[in-house]
Design an enzyme around this catalytic site. Structure first.
Site, PDB file in Angstrom:
ATOM      1  N   HIS A 182     -40.000 -89.508  23.670  1.00 26.82           N
ATOM      2  CA  HIS A 182     -40.857 -88.907  22.647  1.00 26.82           C
ATOM      3  C   HIS A 182     -39.990 -88.233  21.595  1.00 26.82           C
ATOM      4  O   HIS A 182     -39.270 -87.285  21.916  1.00 26.82           O
ATOM      5  CB  HIS A 182     -41.753 -87.863  23.323  1.00 26.82           C
ATOM      6  CG  HIS A 182     -42.946 -87.463  22.521  1.00 26.82           C
ATOM      7  ND1 HIS A 182     -42.906 -87.302  21.158  1.00 26.82           N
ATOM      8  CD2 HIS A 182     -44.220 -87.187  22.891  1.00 26.82           C
ATOM      9  CE1 HIS A 182     -44.107 -86.926  20.741  1.00 26.82           C
ATOM     10  NE2 HIS A 182     -44.906 -86.853  21.761  1.00 26.82           N
ATOM     11  N   LYS A 210     -51.943 -93.630  11.018  1.00 27.65           N
ATOM     12  CA  LYS A 210     -51.270 -93.054   9.845  1.00 27.65           C
ATOM     13  C   LYS A 210     -51.557 -93.884   8.602  1.00 27.65           C
ATOM     14  O   LYS A 210     -51.645 -93.366   7.488  1.00 27.65           O
ATOM     15  CB  LYS A 210     -49.759 -92.962  10.102  1.00 27.65           C
ATOM     16  CG  LYS A 210     -49.000 -92.214   9.010  1.00 27.65           C
ATOM     17  CD  LYS A 210     -47.612 -91.831   9.472  1.00 27.65           C
ATOM     18  CE  LYS A 210     -46.697 -93.024   9.486  1.00 27.65           C
ATOM     19  NZ  LYS A 210     -46.279 -93.429   8.113  1.00 27.65           N
TER      20      LYS A 210
END
Length: 917
Positions: free
Chosen positions: A145, A575
């Site tokens: 991550h 996004k």
């Protein structure tokens, strides 16, 4: 007191105790004045959150602004640690409630394996289970991550505290034992308080590998084999046909860590080799430990019980010459297995020195064969019960994990493959500019080269660093297949796949290193396109149809069992197009892919690139899988698990087991139970689909107009959030942006979402929905509201969509977000954009309540309401502190203490929100 309140009193008690012990640690370390300052802020925050007291908010703001830098850091640490302790208490309470449910013999809960299996038997589909497991594949895939903010040392402290809380629940303690437990809790919390929250240096890829593998120690290596055993027992209890049956390896936990090169220049061929070596060492160390324990348990004397001839032969081949075990054939056999495995570990991990005269195992199948000899001997001599203990779990572990532990995926961006192939063609055919060719010309050229026996690469040619690196990593895969087996690196994923040539370029690179053989049309890895943007999702089904129409590509699929995996990107599509449109385009893409694959008779496996936050496809996995369109699961599914979500789901063994079960249960139900419930009801289906298309179009326009069409929005984003500070954190091995720019297009989806979560706006998880509903109601004044309510009631996809948005809105706070907006220097820009955001937020709340009938957020989820009630008084002050720190920092007070304070606040808010990035 209501029943739920009675059940939750233990949670409240745990939180109070942990808070009191943390307070003691703070008082002892910092003194009474510091403790009283922190407690004053805590009381103000609770008063404001509980009573919506504006006077308390004003006092809170004044109190925080009056703090010195050192006092601010102390407060930030205190509230951050409390958030971590609240997480522990909530996890333990969930386990407590689940255990109480099971102990009481209550009906199985939704999402459990017993619930799913019971439903299948009740529906009369027991016969279908055997076929299901033969072809099933369920795989959560761990990924590193880029915004994982929590240190491993902190996680270790949390696990120690969790074990003490769990011990208190499971053991009836004497007063002395209870006192010792509390003292140990106090020591654990002091250790936590004194453990540094932040990293002092940036993570390397191998650090990320080590972090990811730690969850195998805690959970996966033990809990996954237990899940198999539990399911086998459950089936045998319901149907005699399953007696003594062993399920196929339908579930594995995969990984990207050490193989994901997309935007990460630090993942090299040597890193891939080191990752695989580390994984092998991890799993072999586990096997060796289990063999030692098993040998200590199987102290069976030959004089008291016979053994099989193969077992006796295994014992005779052992180098164990101890006179104390001369009549204990099982121990001697296991000693021999252990010795062979020790030498195998030396070969695969490079550690230690091989013992003379002991042959290492060439493959995991050889180890399994020896363990099978032990198992068959026990069973054939009336010792079935002994074969069903540790030996059963070890045999399953060897089947599932092999010598490579976790299947490691490769991932790279299609632009890189394109440039590498272009350079290879230019070297072999001077004057050929591959990048200037159109799509059909590229396909024609690639197919001709793929069908040719020649290689484009030359040992005498000089290639660019990029091309050399890509070829090296594919060569490392071939080495791995020889050393660990083909299951070690089975997949190659193509980010930003947008054409058939993107697939063929990877095929060509595989051919260059011997992973694809053109003469026999065999490929050793799966070529997997990742469709990420809205345009790519829309084009994906046609791209696959075109590929399936190529005889060469169909031939490759024949060598892969006529199966094609397709990955769908939730993060970048969000996004790109916003929450509502992303969800809808993903859903439509799945429907179209199912149709295309059925037409060409190719088996479809979908790989869902979901993140932790709703803005990146997150939300409850069970509901998400059940909400898939008909035919999209069919017993096979992969999905990513990322960063703080891995910690939340798999750090605790019981929680980890539950999450693994949920994935299997949802896959069983989605595949075997009637599919009609997964689609809009037939009577209104067409209307629902049309309404969704209309909503999506409006939401897309609203989102794109704000994010990509509003002048100054990029500046607003960088100034009103902590994105710049996130980019500077030591939080991962890869940069926050794919390129050295501040453009939103280049920004990775994870820091994009985390930044909005930090300022409590959560914009990627809801923006555009309010405008969409307003426009729909205006266009359909007579029945618009009824249609939307019908969609929510009848269509699991829409229900899940709104449920996730409900959770995001519940974690948002528009007033706190307004404080962050004040960080934008240009007042006109600030007022123009935040006014739009605030209006959309209000419209979205109204729309959600209109459709669901709720009077308040999370009305149908009392557990989430409880969580918010418990933790938000501790998150709110962190937001206020963060705003104050950002003001000071951006005004020039940029010393080490200021940076530390900001980073601590990011850590604390992320911990409190849990699924924020």
């Amino acid at each position: 007191m209501q029943m739920n309140e009675v059940k939750d009193e233990l949670l409240s008690s745990d939180i109070r105790q942990l808070g009191r012990l943390l307070g003691d640690a703070i008082r002892n370390h910092l003194g009474d004045p510091a403790f009283e300052r922190i407690e004053h802020v805590r009381q103000l925050a609770i008063r404001f959150r509980r009573d919506n007291d504006e006077a308390a908010r004003a006092q809170l703001s004044d109190a925080l602004q009056a703090l010195s830098q050192e006092e601010t850091t102390q407060l930030t640490r205190a509230f951050s640690y409390f958030s971590l302790l609240a997480n522990i208490a909530e996890d333990q309470h969930h386990i407590r409630r689940t255990r109480a449910h099971l102990i009481a013999g209550s009906p199985p809960r939704q999402g459990s394996l017993s619930h799913a299996v019971g439903n299948v038997f009740d529906a009369g589909k027991a016969d279908a289970l055997e076929t299901f497991f033969e072809d099933a594949f369920v795989s959560p895939v761990f990924t590193a991550h880029p915004t994982e903010v929590q240190r491993k040392s902190i996680q270790n402290c949390q696990m120690a505290i969790a074990r003490l809380l769990s011990e208190r629940d499971r053991v009836q303690m004497t007063p002395e034992e209870a006192e010792q437990n509390e003292e140990a809790l106090g020591r654990g919390i002091v250790t936590l308080w004194q453990t540094r929250l932040l990293r002092t240096s940036k993570l390397s890829v191998m650090d990320e590998v080590a972090n990811g593998l730690s969850f195998y120690d805690h959970t996966i290596l033990r809990e996954l084999p237990k899940l198999y055993s539990s399911l086998e027992t459950m089936l045998a209890q319901r149907d005699a046909r399953w007696e003594d049956a062993e399920l196929p390896n339908f579930m594995k936990v995969g990984s990207w860590i050490g193989g994901d090169r997309d935007g990460n220049p630090f993942v090299t061929a040597d890193i891939l080799r080191s990752t695989l070596q580390t994984q092998a060492d991890k799993v072999l160390d586990f096997y060796l430990g289990e063999l030692r324990k098993l040998a200590s348990q199987l102290s069976l004397a030959q004089i008291l019980n016979a053994c099989s001839e193969p077992l006796r032969a295994l014992a005779e081949r052992s180098a164990d010459a101890s006179p104390h075990r001369v009549d204990e054939p099982y121990r001697r056999a296991l000693h021999g297995i252990h010795a062979r495995l020790e030498n195998t570990r030396v070969v695969l991990s490079g550690k230690g020195k091989q013992a003379d005269g002991v042959q290492p195992y060439a493959a995991a199948a050889e180890l399994l064969a020896d363990l099978d000899v032990v198992q068959h001997s026990l069973v054939s001599n009336g010792l079935r019960a002994l074969a069903r203990g540790r030996l059963r779990q070890l045999r399953r572990a060897v089947k599932v994990f092999g010598f490579s532990l976790a299947p490691l995926d490769l991932r790279q961006n299609s632009d890189v493959h394109e440039r590498v192939v272009g350079e290879l063609f230019a070297g072999a055919q001077p004057g050929l500019v591959y990048l200037d060719l159109d799509e059909e010309q590229r396909i024609s050229l690639l197919l001709a080269e793929l069908e040719s026996p020649r290689l484009l690469t030359s040992p005498y040619a000089q290639y660019s660093e990029e091309t050399t690196s890509e070829l090296d990593i594919f060569r490392a895969v071939r080495e791995a297949h020889v050393k660990y087996g083909k299951e070690s690196v089975p997949n190659c994923i193509i980010s930003k796949a947008a054409s058939v040539s993107d697939l063929l370029e990877v095929a060509l690179l595989l051919k260059e290193v011997g992973l694809l053989r053109q003469d026999s049309l065999e490929a050793d890895v799966n070529i997997i396109p990742l469709f990420e943007t809205i345009d790519d999702l829309r084009a994906g089904p046609a791209i696959m149809a075109r590929a399936f129409g190529l005889p060469f590509y169909r031939g490759l699929l024949a060598s892969r069992a006529d199966q094609q995996e397709v990955m769908l990107g939730y993060s970048d599509s969000n996004k790109d197009g916003g929450f509502l449109t992303s969800g809808w385009e993903l859903y439509k893409a799945e429907i179209e892919l199912v149709t295309v694959f059925k037409e060409y008779q190719i088996k479809l496996r979908l790989f869902h690139g979901r993140g932790g936050s709703v803005g990146r496809g997150g939300g409850p996995s069970y509901e998400a899988i059940l909400a898939q369109p008909a035919g999209a699961v069919q017993g096979q599914i992969r999905l990513t698990e990322q960063g703080e979500v891995i910690t939340a789901k798999y750090a605790n063994p019981e929680v980890g087991r539950r999450n693994l079960e949920v994935l299997v249960a949802a896959t069983i139900q989605s595949t075997l139970l009637p599919q009609a419930q997964l689609q809009p009801k037939a009577s209104a289906g067409a209307g629902h689909l049309a309404a969704m298309e209309e909503l999506s179009g409006t939401a897309l326009n609203a989102y794109r107009d704000l994010v990509y069409g509003t002048e100054g929005f990029e500046q607003y984003f960088w100034e009103s959030t902590v994105i710049a500070e996130i980019a500077a954190l030591n939080i991962g091995s890869r940069p926050a942006s794919r390129k050295k720019s501040t453009s939103i297009e280049d920004l990775r989806a994870i820091p994009w979402v985390l930044s909005w979560a930090q300022c409590r706006l959560m914009l990627p998880g809801w923006f555009g929905f309010g405008s969409a509903v307003q426009a729909y109601l205006a266009a359909h004044p007579a029945d618009g509201a009824d249609v939307l309510r019908g969609m929510y009631t009848d269509w699991p996809f829409f229900t899940s969509l709104l449920s996730n948005m409900d959770m995001v809105l519940a974690k948002s706070d528009i007033a706190i977000a307004g404080k962050y907006a004040e960080l934008v220097k240009d007042k006109a820009l600030r007022d123009a954009i935040f006014t739009r955001i605030r209006a959309e937020y209000a419209a979205t709340l109204d729309a959600l309540k209109l459709i669901t009938g709720q009077e308040e957020l999370q009305q149908a989820n009392p557990l989430m309401q409880r969580s918010i009630r418990n933790r938000f008084p501790y998150i709110d002050p962190l937001n206020h502190v963060q705003v104050e720190l950002l003001k000071r920092f951006r005004e020039g007070k940029q010393d080490a203490a200021a940076r530390t304070g900001i980073h601590l606040s990011i850590n604390g808010i992320a911990a409190g929100l849990r699924n924020s990035g």
